[in-house]
Design a protein around this motif. Structure first.
Motif, short mmCIF file in Angstrom:
data_model
loop_
_atom_site.label_atom_id
_atom_site.label_comp_id
_atom_site.label_asym_id
_atom_site.label_seq_id
_atom_site.Cartn_x
_atom_site.Cartn_y
_atom_site.Cartn_z
N MET A 162 0.83 -1.21 0.00
CA MET A 162 0.00 0.00 0.00
C MET A 162 0.87 1.26 0.00
O MET A 162 0.63 2.21 -0.76
CB MET A 162 -0.91 0.03 1.23
N GLN A 163 1.85 1.21 0.86
CA GLN A 163 2.74 2.37 0.95
C GLN A 163 3.49 2.60 -0.37
O GLN A 163 3.71 3.73 -0.79
CB GLN A 163 3.72 2.17 2.10
N ALA B 295 3.30 5.80 -2.76
CA ALA B 295 4.51 6.50 -3.18
C ALA B 295 4.58 6.63 -4.69
O ALA B 295 5.11 7.61 -5.22
CB ALA B 295 5.74 5.77 -2.66
N CYS B 296 4.04 5.65 -5.40
CA CYS B 296 4.05 5.70 -6.87
C CYS B 296 2.86 6.47 -7.42
O CYS B 296 2.66 6.52 -8.64
CB CYS B 296 4.04 4.29 -7.44
N ASP C 70 -5.54 2.63 -5.89
CA ASP C 70 -5.17 1.21 -5.72
C ASP C 70 -4.74 0.95 -4.29
O ASP C 70 -5.04 -0.11 -3.71
CB ASP C 70 -4.03 0.86 -6.67
N ALA C 71 -4.02 1.93 -3.72
CA ALA C 71 -3.58 1.76 -2.33
C ALA C 71 -4.77 1.71 -1.40
O ALA C 71 -4.84 0.89 -0.47
CB ALA C 71 -2.63 2.89 -1.94
N CYS D 184 -3.42 8.48 2.10
CA CYS D 184 -3.94 8.42 0.73
C CYS D 184 -5.03 9.46 0.50
O CYS D 184 -5.12 10.07 -0.57
CB CYS D 184 -4.50 7.01 0.45
N ALA D 185 -5.87 9.70 1.49
CA ALA D 185 -6.92 10.72 1.37
C ALA D 185 -6.30 12.10 1.21
O ALA D 185 -6.78 12.93 0.42
CB ALA D 185 -7.82 10.67 2.59
N ALA D 186 -5.22 12.37 1.96
CA ALA D 186 -4.56 13.68 1.85
C ALA D 186 -3.96 13.87 0.46
O ALA D 186 -4.07 14.94 -0.15
CB ALA D 186 -3.47 13.80 2.92
#
Length: 1436
Positions: free
Chosen positions: A124-125, A129-130, A135-136, A190-192
């Motif tokens: 997920m991380q 990062a990508c 997807d995460a 991910c929301a941020a």
């Protein structure tokens, strides 16, 4: 397909070219992949043996791949190419495949719980990062869903996260707790990231709030070593909040406020609670940057912080105040509504801290009040309030008065709070910087408004309602100044931005406080002391001092203009002290010299105003204050050695002393500054001498207002300088200068002290001549002052002994010295201060030279004059116009408008060698152009004017009406300056000459009366034949009177010249019209003035014309006396009285007048004449007319007598001798202008100037000898000693000169020989003509008589006879006895007969002449002419 080895797959998996890797890995892991699919689809248990064998086979590959992929994906994702994106997607497929395969065999491995889930979190991380946020999030939610599915809890209250058991989280659940928290952190992060992107959906933000709410019990299960997970969650939540706030167009206010509150609450509860103010500031900054209604959310943020944070603990209160400081400063760019709302909120929350935290209460209220002022200023910018740059102070004060409870609550906002802060208590001192900032926020807009309106504020009065609030504002200013002054004084870092900001604020607020104290009369002494303390501080810089001084001066001026003199004196006194203290510091610190000098001049001006105000308040303080001011100046002068002198102070001192002298009736023994300063040890003799010199100059300049007192004080100061100051050899030059000033002072007292005046100048000259050769002497300065002394002495000698030869020598020396200085280029080097005012002396010298006839010096004078114009970069158009207007281009009575001396003084005169150039240069001044065209149109009235003057800009037919119009324009204003009167007078003067030459004597009565009036108006003291004190002052004080180099200056000598020339012209006009008594009056008056001032040129001219007049009146003794006097002056003159042509004209005229005298005596039967007979005089005149001087390179080029040749030489718009240019284009010939009837050189015979048309070559009259008895022949036969032949030869020579060389007319015809000569010549020609022919045509006879009629108009007896003959001829024509058609047109013979008859009997206007003087001899002669019996009656 061949099988791929494990090592090749791992190698390719780590390479940058891994395209198609997923298929290869899948083929390699197919057994595990199939097993994983079977486990997901089948409910039966898998074969454990198979799983163990597959795990043993593929586990090394899986472990290696899962460790390599995260790093490799991170590296590849940094590339932005499309191929890299496809590769990343393929690698993530491999990543997920590996995780699925590992999960299928994990049951046979000895590993920690949730090891595969942790690996999935790591994926997920990696997805985040990508940039694959969606997807995460999907992966995280799948993990959470799987965890919820395996949860033991039967209650499904949780929506996203698995529910915590009732018993809490045990040790065995630690891994699950950590896994859940990591997943939540990843989802929030991910929301941020998604909020910062392009997504506009807010569902994920609400999910974040749900996650935060559900994760709280799991957070409690974390051990101490895992608190960083909570910290990471809070930080991610803060980022998410900032991303949400930064989204534009967000309409869900509740979501935003709730999200911010949750975030701030989590910060307070988290290990990073100390960063709550940091995230709150970032939130406020984001909202304020939007500049919309979103800024209102700030109030909710503050409310949350204030409610959640315990401000009384630790530094929370300081941080909260700093947050407020940050927001209120940012609010100045927001809208007025928000500022007003925020102010009300701050005032509201301040109540919370009224009892527990008094400093915070006061600070918040100060910010609230400041925000109200900001709101007012913002409204003013959009037009809600009428203002320019900032809101008016009246508006700001009104806002404070409307909200006075806000800043006047209990405890008092300023007094007790500051006492508490200043008590030294550590807890209170913590808030001192914040309190200072809050005060600055409130005071800065108020101070700005006060300083911009200080002139109005100090002069207005307050009502009772505003006075209390003004006092509160003044207290705020005073407290802030004390805080800042203390802070700046003890600051160790003096070059920081904060230090500069505080120093600027202190300056503005202190001056605003001082302004309000002037208005309210409250704490004036305390605030004045504060200003003095501030000015004495070491930290204040020069710019700050200048600002204080300028502000104080402006306040003082406003008070002074409002008649508040006491207040004005106090403020200005403070300003002057500050100025002189600043000057001392600048001298000690080596400030820029030019800037310092400017500063000193301004300080002196302020000090002078202070003296003026003190005089109106208490004159007893004047002397003490003057000494104090001069002491300050002396100290500065000792430090710098080149400080500007305190001229304004000394002028004001002298002005006050003069006022005091006028106020008392008895004579006042006023002290000089030497009396006040000599007892002080702070003044050196050098400084005292400078002060006394300037005091002396001040008395000189104000002399006209209080002459007796000023002259007395001047002599006092001069005696002190000579007797007490200038005693050493090193002060000889200063002593000489003082002697010159003494001479000026004596002359200013009147003409009674001229002898002493001359003596002073002589002593000064002696001293300067002695020191001029000394080593180290400033030669340029000495020679300049020496030339001034010579010049002054020349003027004084002219008044005392006008016949002295020393005048010529002094003027010559003056010019030589100045020319010597000019060649040394001292003007550019600054060695000699030769200002524009020196031109006054130079103009006076030139005018005196032209009046006295010092023609030998003219070349040097013009050379110096043009050099001065060139040095000052005066354009040729300006200085040429100026010289033309002031009549300085030729000497007095000169027949040429432009003399040879001026031409030869110019280095390049070719530029002025044609009329077109002159017309172009003079066209900017209409009166000068008209005058120029009038003179030269008259000058060029010759047969060659068409060929010699064809320029487009030159108007050669200038009319009398044009002259009148130009003259009236000059004098039509209510206030007419002298130079305009001068110009108008000379325009009429030149017009008279033209009218005389054209025989239009009927128009002269009006003109010459106007000229007399102008002459009288121009004279200033001429009636007493001395230069008045006012005019003398203008000359003597040339170096202290500002003068524009380009302005028209009329010296007394130039005005005297104008007066004498006008007097001469008026006398000649009266002589021409037969008014002998009036003519004699004017001529005797002019002669008396000329004799008293020893003006030889005018003496000769007036005596000559008087001699001529007396000849006509048959007063032969008086005539002979005048003519001999003129001849003797002409012979005895050691200097060149005039130019060579004018001198020849004078000599020819005198010879002719002597001849006329002899003829007149003979005609009167007086017997024999003197030894020198008329023949001798006329012969001598003829010889002078034949001199080579009449034809030189300038006036008569060789071969110029031939008309055709002359026309060839003369180009368009240029002239030969008959115009303004010689054959080779050289300088304009002086004698060429001799014919211009603009000068008085021909005034001795003005009545005949151009009275007749000149005979040209075209007039081919046959002249033959034939015996005939005429009146002249009869007299010659009776007295062989007298013969008219010589005189006839003179006239004939003149006539032939004109015929053979018409250009000669411009050289000498204006000498205007007696018209009797010309008439005699005409009669002689008529006689020869009639004697040589058998038939006489009356038409030819009438033609010749018409010429004789014009030429003899001033000779009464001849004119009468010619008129009678013409009357008889036209009467005959009327009876048709003869034909006169060619002469009678367009008027009839009847008209002409009547006209000539009236002229013959003396009723013609222009002939009131001396017909009564016809003697007995004439009657006897006529009676004896028996052969003329037929015309006897007519000839009477």
């Amino acid at each position: 397909m061949a099988s791929i080895s494990e090592s090749s797959l791992l190698s390719k998996l780590q390479s940058s070219d891994s395209t198609g890797i997923f298929t290869q890995v899948y083929d390699y892991l197919r057994p595990l992949a199939d097993l994983s699919q079977n486990n997901n689809s089948s409910k039966s248990k898998p074969d454990q043996t198979l799983i163990r064998s597959l795990a043993k086979r593929f586990l090394p590959f899986l472990n290696t791949s899962l460790s390599v992929l995260p790093k490799h994906l991170t590296h590849i994702s940094k590339s932005s190419s499309s191929s890299s994106d496809a590769l990343v997607l393929e690698l993530f497929q491999v990543y997920k495949l590996c995780l699925d395969c590992l999960e299928s065999v994990v049951s046979q491995l000895e590993s920690k719980p949730f090891s595969v889930e942790f690996l999935r979190v790591r994926m997920m991380q990696c997805l985040e990062a990508c940039g694959r946020v969606d997807d995460a999030e999907a992966e995280g939610l799948r993990i959470l869903e799987k965890l919820r599915a395996t949860s033991k809890s039967t209650k499904r209250k949780a929506k996203i996260l698995p529910e915590v058991d009732k018993g809490g989280i045990g040790d065995k659940d630690k891994e699950l707790c950590l896994l859940v928290v990591q997943i939540v952190v990843a989802l929030v992060r991910c929301a941020a990231a998604a909020a910062a992107g392009t997504s506009n959906e807010y569902g994920r933000f609400r999910r974040v709030l749900d996650l935060v709410e559900e994760v709280r019990p799991w957070l409690r299960g974390l051990d101490a070593s895992s608190y960083e997970k909570h910290q990471a969650l809070v930080i991610s939540l803060g980022k998410c909040a900032l991303s949400l706030l930064g989204k534009t167009g967000c309409s869900d206010k509740d979501l935003i406020i709730l999200f911010c509150r949750v975030t701030l609450t989590e910060y307070v509860k988290s290990p990073v609670k100390d960063q709550v103010y940091k995230i709150a500031r970032r939130m406020c900054s984001t909202l304020l940057a939007l500049q919309g209604t979103e800024s209102m959310y700030i109030i909710d943020i503050f409310d949350c912080v204030a409610s959640e944070c315990k401000l009384e603990e630790g530094s929370a209160g300081i941080e909260f105040v700093e947050l407020v400081y940050y927001c209120v400063n940012k609010c100045q760019a927001a809208n007025a509504s928000f500022c007003n709302a925020f102010a009300q909120y701050l005032n509201k929350i301040a109540e919370r801290f009224k009892q527990v935290l008094t400093p915070i209460n006061s600070i918040l209220r100060l910010y609230a009040a400041g925000l109200l002022l900001v709101s007012c200023s913002l409204r003013s910018k959009v037009g809600d309030v009428v203002s320019s740059e900032s809101a008016k102070f009246e508006c700001l004060l009104g806002i404070l008065m409307e909200n006075q409870k806000m800043i006047q609550t209990s405890p008092p906002l300023l007094g007790q709070t500051f006492t508490l802060l200043d008590s030294g208590c550590e807890a209170s001192m913590t808030y001192l910087p914040s309190y200072s900032e809050a005060l600055k926020f409130l005071c800065k807009p108020l101070a700005k408004s006060v300083n911009s309106e200080r002139k109005q504020l100090v002069t207005e009065e307050d009502d009772a309602s505003a006075k209390k609030m003004l006092a509160t504002v003044q207290d705020a200013f005073y407290i802030l100044c004390q805080i800042l002054l203390s802070s700046l004084s003890f600051s160790s870092e003096k070059n920081t931005d904060e230090f500069d900001e505080n120093s600027r604020t202190l300056l503005n607020v202190a001056l605003a406080a001082f302004t309000l104290s002037i208005r309210t009369n409250l704490k004036l002494q305390e605030i004045t002391g504060l200003v003095k303390q501030m000015m004495a501080s070491e930290w204040i810089e020069m710019e700050g001092m200048k600002y204080i001084i300028a502000s104080l001066y402006n306040i003082a001026v406003a008070l002074y203009r409002n008649k508040q003199l006491n207040k004005a004196s106090k403020v200005l006194n403070l300003c002057c002290k500050a100025s002189w203290n600043c000057i001392k510091c600048c001298c000690a610190n080596s400030m820029d010299e030019e800037a310092l000098k400017e500063f000193v001049i301004e300080a002196c001006k302020r000090s002078a105003l202070l003296l003026d105000i003190l005089y109106d308040i208490d004159s007893l303080k004047i002397r003490k204050k003057v000494v104090k001011i001069l002491t300050n100046w002396s100290a500065a002068n000792d430090l710098l050695q080149d400080v500007p002198t305190p001229i304004p102070v000394l002028k004001q001192w002298v002005k006050i002393e003069c006022k005091q002298a006028k106020q008392v009736d008895e004579e006042v023994d006023s002290p000089t500054l030497y009396t006040l300063l000599s007892s002080s040890t702070e003044f050196s003799k050098r400084n005292i001498s400078i002060i006394l010199e300037q005091e002396l100059q001040a008395y000189e300049e104000i002399n006209l207002k209080c002459p007796e007192f000023c002259q007395k004080m001047q002599m006092k100061i001069i005696n002190i300088l000579l007797q007490d100051i200038y005693l050493t050899p090193g002060t000889c030059f200063q002593k000489a200068q003082t002697l010159v000033r003494k001479g000026k002072a004596l002359r200013m007292c009147g003409t009674g002290g001229l002898r002493d005046c001359i003596q002073c100048f002589s002593e000064a000259i002696t001293i300067m001549k002695e020191i001029s050769g000394e080593t180290g002497a400033n030669k340029n300065a000495i020679e300049h002052q020496l030339s001034v002394a010579y010049c002054m002495r020349a003027f004084c000698i002219q008044e005392a002994e006008p016949s002295s030869k020393q005048i010529f020598e002094d003027v010559k020396t003056t010019l030589d010295l100045w020319l010597g200085i000019s060649t040394l280029d001292c003007f550019e080097d600054g060695d000699c201060s030769l200002s524009d005012s020196i031109m006054i002396l130079l103009y006076n010298i030139i005018d005196l030279m032209q009046l006295k006839g010092f023609m030998e010096l003219s070349h040097n004078a013009y050379k110096l004059l043009t050099r001065m114009f060139n040095w000052k970069n005066v354009s040729i158009e300006k200085w040429l116009t100026f010289l033309w207007e002031s009549r300085r281009l030729s000497h007095a009575l000169c027949v040429s408008p432009i003399c040879e001396a001026f031409q030869s003084s110019l280095d390049h005169f070719n530029e002025l060698s044609d009329i077109e150039s002159w017309t172009r240069y003079l066209q900017a001044n209409q009166s000068s152009l008209v005058g120029f065209q009038q003179i030269f149109s008259f000058l060029l009235s010759s047969p060659h004017k068409n060929s010699c003057c064809k320029g487009d800009s030159f108007q050669n037919d200038i009319a009398a009406n044009d002259i009148k119009k130009a003259a009236l324009e000059l004098i039509s204003n209510v206030s007419v300056p002298n130079h305009s009167t001068f110009l108008a007078g000379y325009l009429y003067y030149d017009l008279c000459l033209k009218l005389i030459a054209n025989g239009r004597l009927m128009e002269l009565d009006e003109k010459h009366n106007v000229i007399v009036d102008f002459s009288k108006n121009l004279m200033d003291g001429v009636d007493r034949i001395e230069v008045s004190k006012s005019v003398a002052r203008e000359i003597l004080l040339f170096d202290s009177i500002s003068w524009n180099l380009e302005e028209c200056y009329l010296s007394p000598w130039k005005i005297l010249q104008c007066y004498l020339e006008s007097t001469l012209q008026v006398g000649i006009i009266h002589e021409m019209i037969g008014d002998a008594t009036e003519a004699e009056t004017y001529l005797q008056w002019g002669k008396a003035i000329s004799d008293s001032l020893q003006l030889p040129l005018f003496m000769v001219t007036f005596s000559s014309i008087l001699g001529k007049l007396y000849v006509k009146k048959r007063l032969w003794d008086l005539a002979e006396k005048e003519l001999q006097s003129a001849q003797e002056i002409l012979k005895k003159s050691n200097t060149m009285l005039c130019c060579s042509k004018c001198k020849l004209i004078l000599e020819v005229t005198l010879n002719q007048f002597f001849g006329d005298l002899c003829l007149s005596k003979y005609d009167g039967c007086e017997g024999t004449t003197s030894g020198k007979t008329a023949k001798y005089w006329f012969t001598d005149a003829l010889d002078k007319l034949n001199l080579s001087e009449w034809k030189n390179s300038l006036s008569c080029p060789d071969n110029g007598s031939d008309e055709t040749a002359m026309d060839v030489k003369c180009g368009s718009a240029k002239t030969c001798t008959c115009s303004t240019m010689n054959e080779t284009g050289e300088n304009v010939g002086k004698s060429m202008k001799a014919g211009a009837a603009t000068k008085i050189g021909a005034k001795q015979n003005k009545k005949t100037k151009k009275a007749a048309k000149v005979l040209t070559k075209d007039t081919n009259l046959a002249i033959e000898s034939k015996p005939r008895i005429t009146r002249s022949r009869y007299r010659a036969s009776q007295n062989p000693c007298i013969s008219i032949s010589s005189k006839s030869e003179v006239v004939k020579s003149e006539d032939e000169n004109l015929i053979s060389n018409p250009s000669g007319m411009l050289n000498w015809t204006e000498s205007d020989l007696n018209n009797l000569d010309a008439t005699t010549c005409i009669f002689s020609k008529m006689r020869n003509f009639f004697c040589s022919t058998n038939s006489i045509r009356f038409e030819d006879l009438a033609s010749w008589l018409m010429v004789a009629f014009i030429l003899s108009r001033a000779v009464s007896d001849i004119f009468q006879k010619v008129s009678k003959l013409l009357a008889v001829i036209h009467v005959s024509a009327l009876r048709e006895q003869i034909s006169m058609s060619s002469l009678s047109q367009p008027l009839s013979e009847n008209y002409w007969a009547s006209y000539f008859h009236q002229a013959s009997i003396g009723t013609h206007y222009t002939h009131q002449f001396l017909s009564n003087l016809t003697g007995r001899c004439k009657d006897s002669y006529i009676s004896k002419s028996s052969n003329q019996e037929g015309s006897k009656l007519l000839l009477r």
